[in-house]
Write an enzyme that holds these catalytic residues in place. Structure first.
Site, mmCIF file in Angstrom:
data_model
loop_
_atom_site.group_PDB
_atom_site.id
_atom_site.type_symbol
_atom_site.label_atom_id
_atom_site.label_comp_id
_atom_site.label_asym_id
_atom_site.label_seq_id
_atom_site.Cartn_x
_atom_site.Cartn_y
_atom_site.Cartn_z
ATOM 1 C CE LYS A 194 -1.922 2.419 3.401
ATOM 2 N NZ LYS A 194 -1.717 3.955 2.883
ATOM 3 N N GLY A 246 7.311 4.422 7.951
ATOM 4 C CA GLY A 246 6.563 5.496 8.322
ATOM 5 C C GLY A 246 6.824 6.208 9.614
ATOM 6 C CB SER A 247 4.858 8.246 11.754
ATOM 7 O OG SER A 247 3.840 7.504 11.741
ATOM 8 N N GLY A 251 4.273 3.014 13.756
ATOM 9 C CA GLY A 251 5.249 1.995 13.926
ATOM 10 C C GLY A 251 4.897 1.286 15.257
ATOM 11 C CD GLU A 399 10.662 12.243 11.437
ATOM 12 O OE1 GLU A 399 9.481 11.721 11.795
ATOM 13 O OE2 GLU A 399 11.492 11.732 10.803
HETATM 14 P P1 NAD Z 1 2.616 7.599 8.611
HETATM 15 O O1 NAD Z 1 3.232 6.663 9.506
HETATM 16 O O2 NAD Z 1 1.448 8.666 8.944
HETATM 17 O O3 NAD Z 1 2.185 6.702 7.384
HETATM 18 C C1 NAD Z 1 2.973 5.882 6.591
HETATM 19 C C2 NAD Z 1 2.000 4.884 5.867
HETATM 20 O O4 NAD Z 1 1.379 4.165 6.923
HETATM 21 C C3 NAD Z 1 1.293 5.427 5.018
HETATM 22 O O5 NAD Z 1 0.672 4.658 3.859
HETATM 23 C C4 NAD Z 1 -0.278 5.464 5.903
HETATM 24 O O6 NAD Z 1 -1.412 5.272 5.398
HETATM 25 C C5 NAD Z 1 -0.157 3.947 6.557
HETATM 26 N N1 NAD Z 1 -0.706 4.021 7.878
HETATM 27 C C6 NAD Z 1 -1.158 4.896 8.754
HETATM 28 N N2 NAD Z 1 -1.929 4.454 9.819
HETATM 29 C C7 NAD Z 1 -1.630 3.088 9.881
HETATM 30 C C8 NAD Z 1 -1.897 2.224 10.628
HETATM 31 N N3 NAD Z 1 -2.714 2.333 11.863
HETATM 32 N N4 NAD Z 1 -1.739 0.767 10.300
HETATM 33 C C9 NAD Z 1 -1.036 0.729 9.170
HETATM 34 N N5 NAD Z 1 -0.686 1.414 8.197
HETATM 35 C C10 NAD Z 1 -0.999 2.904 8.382
HETATM 36 O O7 NAD Z 1 4.055 8.285 8.010
HETATM 37 P P2 NAD Z 1 4.178 9.506 6.990
HETATM 38 O O8 NAD Z 1 3.550 10.554 7.428
HETATM 39 O O9 NAD Z 1 3.391 8.790 5.729
HETATM 40 O O10 NAD Z 1 5.754 9.321 6.513
HETATM 41 C C11 NAD Z 1 6.323 10.205 7.376
HETATM 42 C C12 NAD Z 1 7.238 9.185 8.460
HETATM 43 O O11 NAD Z 1 7.975 8.093 7.681
HETATM 44 C C13 NAD Z 1 8.172 10.229 8.855
HETATM 45 O O12 NAD Z 1 8.149 9.731 10.506
HETATM 46 C C14 NAD Z 1 9.594 9.568 8.545
HETATM 47 O O13 NAD Z 1 10.466 9.687 9.210
HETATM 48 C C15 NAD Z 1 9.265 7.993 8.357
HETATM 49 N N6 NAD Z 1 10.197 7.430 7.239
HETATM 50 C C16 NAD Z 1 11.023 6.595 7.671
HETATM 51 C C17 NAD Z 1 11.939 5.994 6.465
HETATM 52 C C18 NAD Z 1 12.994 5.091 7.162
HETATM 53 O O14 NAD Z 1 13.431 4.329 6.448
HETATM 54 N N7 NAD Z 1 13.202 5.025 8.581
HETATM 55 C C19 NAD Z 1 11.901 6.234 5.550
HETATM 56 C C20 NAD Z 1 10.817 7.390 4.937
HETATM 57 C C21 NAD Z 1 10.127 7.704 5.967
#
Ligand code: NAD
Length: 490
Positions: A194, A246-247, A251, A399
């Site tokens: 996704k 993601g965040s 996570g 962040e």
């Molecule tokens: P986010 O966690 O809001 O969303 C990431 C993804 O998770 C999206 O596809 C979202 O739809 C999905 N999501 C949201 N809630 C969920 C849930 N409860 N269960 C499963 N999936 C869910 O993050 P974001 O705002 O899209 O991205 C930014 C974050 O990603 C920042 O914190 C950044 O540091 C991190 N990031 C980390 C890396 C890495 O390699 N460590 C790389 C890129 C981004």
């Protein structure tokens, strides 16, 4: 010494002529379905959402919103493909399919770069020179491993896991899809992926590539939607491996929800990297590294150098040069080849960044923003620095995920190191010095998955990437990236 920028020739009206990338060499469908079992299908509940261009706020396309039932269809297709052809296919044959994906991506690179910039807001220079070539490089790299898995882990017998459920963010949409899909396929797994809700288009175009590469139906399924769709993938009982980027907040939720299920998982989460500049560093080069570290991709980078730790004796010089350099950065149309800083990915991310600008000032740090003009429509943030920030400030600890740099000073190596390590994160870091001994000392002691020396934000498919502390669990890239998609039996 004053840290105010000197007036540059640019200020007197000298400007680059616009050099926009054209958009007439590809098409974007008005509506996209879900890519399940090798074809685009309508979502069961018939719901769609819009994806917009953050530089203009115009709608680009409408994209299916996958329900739990759709995710179940996708997982069933992935399971069928796994039990059918894919898990029985030789590594050499799997490799051929993955090579094909890499080559088609290269052929369509210009289209992918343009769509990435349209949908996500990043400058075309970055999508053209970084995102798309690196995505293809990941497919090439892991294609090469597909028939050599037994040599990758001597003395152990590698076996695939089954169905991988993968959820990715919006900052490197195609690249993150490549990081996830390429090793999963090389190891013999099938996939349900996704993309993020604000940047689904390149993943959907990747679905076209996967179809055109002739992969057996169901080996890769791409479903679109927001958090609920992501949760449905992660929590599906027939998913064997969860890969999430993601965040940290999400996570944590995921880690809790899959605890005790036996699912293998990797979590790539947030960061708050420090760029540490010693007095003996090549200052001009270091300033360029800071700019690259935080203003690259609007600061929408998990490993962004969002903190600057500069040795006290050169702090004025570094800050003054940084301000001068900030004045030359061009903020604007992501499709213009001269643009340095594009659009913030979404209205809500802009709101988050703006709230931190207020927090930083309320905390007593001094804010400086470049004086550039920004377009009237769209989501924009001028490059911003905060001086006089303290270690406990939220702008130092949290962040922000925008073009915002918190600056602190240090006197001794130990103080610099302590400050560098003093956040909940540990994804990346940078050291700038003329002395090899300092590089070794700092890189050994900075608690982060990657530490760059006299450079920043360099990526390579052969290198593992991942975090310490709240920046995540597990590694992607390189050999480590294979391990995450295999059972290694003795
Ligand atoms: P986010 O966690 O809001 O969303 C990431 C993804 O998770 C999206 O596809 C979202 O739809 C999905 N999501 C949201 N809630 C969920 C849930 N409860 N269960 C499963 N999936 C869910 O993050 P974001 O705002 O899209 O991205 C930014 C974050 O990603 C920042 O914190 C950044 O540091 C991190 N990031 C980390 C890396 C890495 O390699 N460590 C790389 C890129 C981004």
């Amino acid at each position: 010494m004053s840290t105010e920028p000197t007036k540059l020739a640019f200020d007197d009206g000298w400007q680059y002529a616009p050099a926009p990338e054209s958009t007439d060499h590809f098409s974007i469908d008005e509506q996209y379905g879900l890519f399940i079992n090798g074809e685009f299908v309508a979502p069961e509940e018939g719901r769609y959402f819009e994806t917009i261009n953050p530089a203009t706020e115009d709608t680009i396309s409408s994209v299916a919103l996958a329900s739990k039932a759709d995710v179940d269809r996708a997982v069933k297709a992935a399971r069928k493909a796994y039990n059918g052809k894919w898990s029985k296919m030789s590594g050499a044959d799997r490799g051929k399919y993955i090579f094909r994906i890499a080559r088609i991506l290269q052929e369509r690179a210009r289209e992918f770069a343009t769509v990435e910039s349209l949908d996500g807001g990043k400058p075309i220079r970055e999508s053209r020179d970084i995102d798309i070539p690196l995505a293809a490089a990941h497919f090439f790299y892991y294609a090469g491993w597909a028939d050599k898995l037994e040599y990758a882990f001597p003395g152990r017998t590698p076996a695939s896991l089954g169905v991988a459920g993968q959820v990715i963010p919006w900052n490197f949409p195609l690249l993150m899809a490549a990081w996830k899909i390429a090793p999963a396929l090389a190891c013999g797994n099938t996939v349900v992926l996704k993309p993020a809700e604000t940047t689904p288009l390149t993943a959907l175009k990747l679905a076209e590539v996967i179809r055109d590469a002739g992969l057996p139906p169901g080996v890769v399924n791409i479903v679109t939607g927001a958090g609920e769709t992501g949760a449905a993938i992660v929590n599906h009982p027939d998913v064997n491996k969860v890969a999430f980027t993601g965040s940290t907040e999400v996570g944590r939720l995921i880690q809790r929800s899959i605890a005790g299920t036996g699912k293998k998982y990797t979590l790539e989460l947030g960061g708050k990297a420090a760029n540490v500049i010693f007095a003996d560093a090549a200052i001009d080069q270091a300033v360029e590294g800071i700019v690259n570290g935080i203003f690259f991709n609007q600061g929408h980078v998990c490993c962004a150098g969002s903190r600057l730790l500069v040795q006290e004796s050169v702090a004025d010089e570094v800050i003054s040069k940084l301000k001068e350099r900030m004045e030359t950065l061009i903020v604007g149309d992501p499709l213009d080849k001269n643009t340095d800083i594009g659009a913030i990915n979404s209205a809500s991310q802009l709101e988050t960044i703006q709230s931190y600008l207020k927090v930083g000032q309320d905390e007593g740090a001094v804010m400086y923003q470049s004086s550039c003009n920004v377009p009237d429509r769209g989501y924009w943030c001028r490059p911003t620095i905060f001086t006089g920030a303290s270690q406990s400030n939220r702008i130092v600890q949290e962040e922000i995920f925008g073009p915002v740099l918190a600056i602190q000073t240090f006197r001794t190596l130990e103080e610099g190191l302590t400050k560098a390590n003093n956040t909940p994160y540990g994804l990346s870091g940078g050291v700038w010095t003329d002395k090899g001994a300092k590089i070794f000392k700092m890189t050994q002691k900075i608690r982060a998955g990657v530490v760059w020396a006299n450079t920043f934000n360099k990526f390579d498919p052969t290198s593992p990437f991942g975090g310490y502390k709240e920046s995540g669990v597990g590694r992607e890239g390189g050999l480590h990236g294979l391990d995450a998609y295999l059972k290694l039996e003795v």
